[in-house]
Design a protein around this motif. Sequence first.
Motif, mmCIF file in Angstrom:
data_model
loop_
_atom_site.group_PDB
_atom_site.id
_atom_site.type_symbol
_atom_site.label_atom_id
_atom_site.label_comp_id
_atom_site.label_asym_id
_atom_site.label_seq_id
_atom_site.Cartn_x
_atom_site.Cartn_y
_atom_site.Cartn_z
ATOM 1 N N LEU A 1 0.198 -1.425 -0.044
ATOM 2 C CA LEU A 1 0.461 0.340 -0.054
ATOM 3 C C LEU A 1 0.582 1.232 -0.038
ATOM 4 O O LEU A 1 1.001 2.054 -0.514
ATOM 5 N N SER A 2 1.898 1.734 1.003
ATOM 6 C CA SER A 2 1.912 2.390 1.038
ATOM 7 C C SER A 2 3.276 2.735 -0.507
ATOM 8 O O SER A 2 3.344 4.077 -0.430
ATOM 9 N N GLN A 3 3.611 2.402 -0.997
ATOM 10 C CA GLN A 3 4.672 1.707 -2.148
ATOM 11 C C GLN A 3 3.920 1.971 -3.014
ATOM 12 O O GLN A 3 3.794 2.809 -4.414
ATOM 13 N N ASN A 4 2.102 2.202 -2.986
ATOM 14 C CA ASN A 4 1.611 3.262 -4.280
ATOM 15 C C ASN A 4 0.884 4.052 -3.925
ATOM 16 O O ASN A 4 -0.032 4.640 -4.427
ATOM 17 N N ASN A 5 1.392 5.032 -2.854
ATOM 18 C CA ASN A 5 1.048 6.061 -2.754
ATOM 19 C C ASN A 5 -0.576 5.656 -1.405
ATOM 20 O O ASN A 5 -1.117 6.329 -1.997
ATOM 21 N N LEU A 6 -0.603 4.603 -1.668
ATOM 22 C CA LEU A 6 -2.153 4.245 -1.003
ATOM 23 C C LEU A 6 -1.545 3.821 0.500
ATOM 24 O O LEU A 6 -2.892 3.475 1.661
ATOM 25 N N SER B 1 -6.346 2.403 -12.761
ATOM 26 C CA SER B 1 -6.405 2.676 -11.531
ATOM 27 C C SER B 1 -4.656 1.806 -10.269
ATOM 28 O O SER B 1 -4.437 0.928 -11.999
ATOM 29 N N PRO B 2 -4.933 1.656 -9.550
ATOM 30 C CA PRO B 2 -3.487 0.857 -8.939
ATOM 31 C C PRO B 2 -3.808 -0.370 -8.887
ATOM 32 O O PRO B 2 -4.875 -0.729 -8.741
ATOM 33 N N THR B 3 -2.319 -0.856 -8.969
ATOM 34 C CA THR B 3 -2.242 -2.474 -9.176
ATOM 35 C C THR B 3 -3.481 -3.107 -7.789
ATOM 36 O O THR B 3 -4.339 -4.384 -7.681
ATOM 37 N N CYS B 4 -2.609 -2.897 -6.819
ATOM 38 C CA CYS B 4 -3.502 -3.376 -5.707
ATOM 39 C C CYS B 4 -5.180 -3.197 -5.525
ATOM 40 O O CYS B 4 -5.937 -4.035 -5.624
ATOM 41 N N VAL B 5 -5.423 -1.736 -6.320
ATOM 42 C CA VAL B 5 -7.185 -2.198 -6.078
ATOM 43 C C VAL B 5 -7.874 -2.783 -7.339
ATOM 44 O O VAL B 5 -8.609 -3.355 -6.947
ATOM 45 N N VAL B 6 -7.255 -3.284 -8.775
ATOM 46 C CA VAL B 6 -7.571 -3.558 -9.635
ATOM 47 C C VAL B 6 -7.309 -5.320 -9.424
ATOM 48 O O VAL B 6 -8.438 -5.835 -9.685
ATOM 49 N N VAL C 1 -5.992 -9.325 -28.467
ATOM 50 C CA VAL C 1 -5.030 -9.334 -29.695
ATOM 51 C C VAL C 1 -4.351 -8.329 -29.432
ATOM 52 O O VAL C 1 -3.410 -8.228 -29.991
ATOM 53 N N PHE C 2 -5.549 -6.807 -29.831
ATOM 54 C CA PHE C 2 -3.863 -6.149 -30.399
ATOM 55 C C PHE C 2 -3.386 -5.205 -28.893
ATOM 56 O O PHE C 2 -2.931 -3.861 -29.322
ATOM 57 N N GLN C 3 -3.944 -5.589 -27.475
ATOM 58 C CA GLN C 3 -2.958 -4.515 -27.061
ATOM 59 C C GLN C 3 -1.974 -4.534 -26.266
ATOM 60 O O GLN C 3 -0.966 -5.572 -26.372
ATOM 61 N N ASN C 4 -0.851 -3.881 -25.391
ATOM 62 C CA ASN C 4 0.253 -3.551 -25.668
ATOM 63 C C ASN C 4 0.687 -4.006 -24.068
ATOM 64 O O ASN C 4 1.200 -4.295 -23.060
ATOM 65 N N ASN C 5 -0.746 -3.234 -23.478
ATOM 66 C CA ASN C 5 -0.783 -2.885 -21.835
ATOM 67 C C ASN C 5 -1.288 -3.563 -21.332
ATOM 68 O O ASN C 5 -2.142 -4.516 -21.726
ATOM 69 N N ILE C 6 -0.156 -4.453 -20.348
ATOM 70 C CA ILE C 6 -0.340 -5.530 -20.011
ATOM 71 C C ILE C 6 -1.641 -5.717 -18.873
ATOM 72 O O ILE C 6 -2.443 -6.180 -18.722
ATOM 73 N N LYS C 7 -2.040 -4.291 -18.620
ATOM 74 C CA LYS C 7 -3.464 -4.626 -17.529
ATOM 75 C C LYS C 7 -4.619 -4.594 -18.849
ATOM 76 O O LYS C 7 -5.662 -4.685 -18.165
ATOM 77 N N PHE D 1 -2.106 -11.164 -10.667
ATOM 78 C CA PHE D 1 -2.286 -10.021 -10.007
ATOM 79 C C PHE D 1 -1.809 -9.531 -9.436
ATOM 80 O O PHE D 1 -0.392 -8.687 -8.749
ATOM 81 N N THR D 2 -0.878 -10.332 -8.209
ATOM 82 C CA THR D 2 0.058 -10.282 -7.404
ATOM 83 C C THR D 2 1.092 -10.603 -7.562
ATOM 84 O O THR D 2 2.663 -9.793 -7.792
ATOM 85 N N CYS D 3 0.889 -11.241 -9.181
ATOM 86 C CA CYS D 3 2.691 -11.782 -9.623
ATOM 87 C C CYS D 3 3.279 -9.896 -10.518
ATOM 88 O O CYS D 3 4.380 -9.390 -9.491
ATOM 89 N N LEU D 4 1.938 -9.221 -11.111
ATOM 90 C CA LEU D 4 2.268 -7.870 -11.524
ATOM 91 C C LEU D 4 2.732 -7.044 -10.179
ATOM 92 O O LEU D 4 3.618 -6.016 -10.886
ATOM 93 N N LEU D 5 2.452 -7.430 -9.544
ATOM 94 C CA LEU D 5 2.891 -6.618 -7.771
ATOM 95 C C LEU D 5 3.866 -6.286 -7.522
ATOM 96 O O LEU D 5 4.535 -5.530 -7.306
ATOM 97 N N ASN D 6 4.351 -7.802 -8.396
ATOM 98 C CA ASN D 6 5.860 -7.782 -6.797
ATOM 99 C C ASN D 6 6.956 -7.875 -8.276
ATOM 100 O O ASN D 6 7.914 -7.684 -8.269
ATOM 101 N N LEU D 7 6.302 -7.063 -9.750
ATOM 102 C CA LEU D 7 8.051 -7.148 -10.526
ATOM 103 C C LEU D 7 7.387 -5.204 -10.075
ATOM 104 O O LEU D 7 6.775 -4.683 -10.639
ATOM 105 N N ARG D 8 8.854 -4.996 -9.793
ATOM 106 C CA ARG D 8 9.577 -4.123 -10.135
ATOM 107 C C ARG D 8 11.073 -3.394 -10.083
ATOM 108 O O ARG D 8 12.186 -4.054 -9.884
#
Lengths: 491, 105
Positions: free
Chosen positions: A99-104, A238-243, A293-299, A343-350
Amino acid sequence: MINVLNSLLLVLPELILGIFALGLLFFGVFQGDKSLRIVSYGTIIALVLATLSIFVESSTQTIAFRFETLILNDYYTELVQFLILFVALTVFWASFSHLSQNNLGRFEYPILFLLATLGMLLMVSANDCLLFFGGLELQSLSIYVMVALERERAFVSEAAIKYFILGTLSTILILYGFCFVYGYTGTTDFNGIEVALSAYKIAPLPIILAMVLIVSGLAFKVSAAPFHMWTPDVYEGSPTCVVLFLSSAPKIASMTFLVRLLFGVFGQFMETWQPLIMALAVITMILGVLAAVFQNNIKRLLAYSTISHVGFMLVGIAATSIGGVQSVIVYLTLYAVMVIGTFTCLLNLRHHGQMPETIDDLRGLSKTNKPLALALAILMFSLAGIPPLAGFFAKFLVFIAAINTGQYALVIVGILCSLIAASYYLRVIKVMYFEAPSGNGNVGIIYDRPLSQIAIWVIGSVVVINLLFFTVPEPLMWYANRAAVTLFTTE
Amino acid sequence: MSVLSVGLNHYLILSMLLFVIGTSGVIIGRKNVIMVMMALELMLLSTNIAFIAFSSFLNDLVGQIFSLFSLMVAAAEAAIGLAIVVVYFRNRQTINLADISSMRG
């Protein structure tokens, strides 16, 4: 007196969440943001207690109405409430150290989380339009604020505005639907409505209108096309935690309520709403898959993948059988598990506090962070529905249920869609495993931060569930079947 | 029902008209966010009119309770919506709907 106590016992999970939310809010207001840690632990305790209290209330009665007929408790609500609480607990556990790393890092976040969970529990156990509406609003208003909580980023507030406007619109559609149902039947109690409607062979026009309004409102909430426009933007902004939260638990609540409404309240007009759900399912599957199919953004990719999975679940509803409802419950559970893992994997990729934005950011992850790449690859295979993984069984059950009731066209569309869907999940794996960490001249982003203890537990157990679900599917299948049967016998 | 007396249908037609006006306001309102929020309020209040009309027609109080309840929810919703708009304005210095499109795809 005994009666009052009995009534209170049946709303024990809701009661615990409500009391904890108010108490922690009181504590937080006086202590300020430095109380975040204590409030977070309090939230975890509340969620654990609420989860345990479901077993207490389940030992009392099989089917029970309390507070006149406002609250319903049967095997269906019990199972769904357990799922929601369990998912909420896992999500909070996986995300609260971020939470604190995400300004939450504000004490309001855990409290809003508790209130949203409370709203979902009420949505599930409500047996009255009024209480359902209250639960729905508690859930959605809390999540609007959670999305907007990271105030400094423009993307976040933009996502919040879009979510707010479209979410409110869908709430009003549901409300207008309830209004017609009330006007036509003279009651807001679901059982009363069912009794009043049982006099009709064919659905009367106002009820059809109400059904269309309510189903489209709920389609907004579960992000079924053509009411899905908010999903990619909100996921991206939105922040990944919330997603992580809003892609799992609220989907379960809205989808299971849709099932209860269609099979319970409008159960005898099955022929009327079945084409509606079939159309929604087909549009949702095709649109979700083709856009992804055409998305580049992972979220954004995961948002469209959510949409296509919702389409597969709607196929289960369109099957209109006990097997169909059972498959929807199993699908929802396994989908929540997969999404939490991803999403937990994504959350931990930093990397220097940066999270991956595009799929290309994951380039060469297999060399820089082997365990995470492996976990993400297994989850992607599972989402794509590759055989022995859990995602395959979810789809398999849905399609079997649809075949058993003769919905061949839906199944063919579904199988074609999941074939196309495999391509974009495999693309993520290809980027992680077969592309060098640094390409195109720019320095490769290296996500080599070691995983925290909590992340290892969550991701590890999710991966194990995905890998080994096929060896012991019976417990979940049995509970889902019992819940589905309840829904069909109360008619 | 004579032409001059106001019956249930008139209230329902009024409510539906307001609902349609509100919906079109949300869909084609491209000026700014406040306008869209006003359209949303209009839709909510139109459901209230229908609820109260049904309630008085059916001689049943639940509809009026429902409308009070949704009024309360509308207040909470307006508070949260305006708060989000304020946050957005601080970040972008505009609340023009046409500018709220930095995410596409």
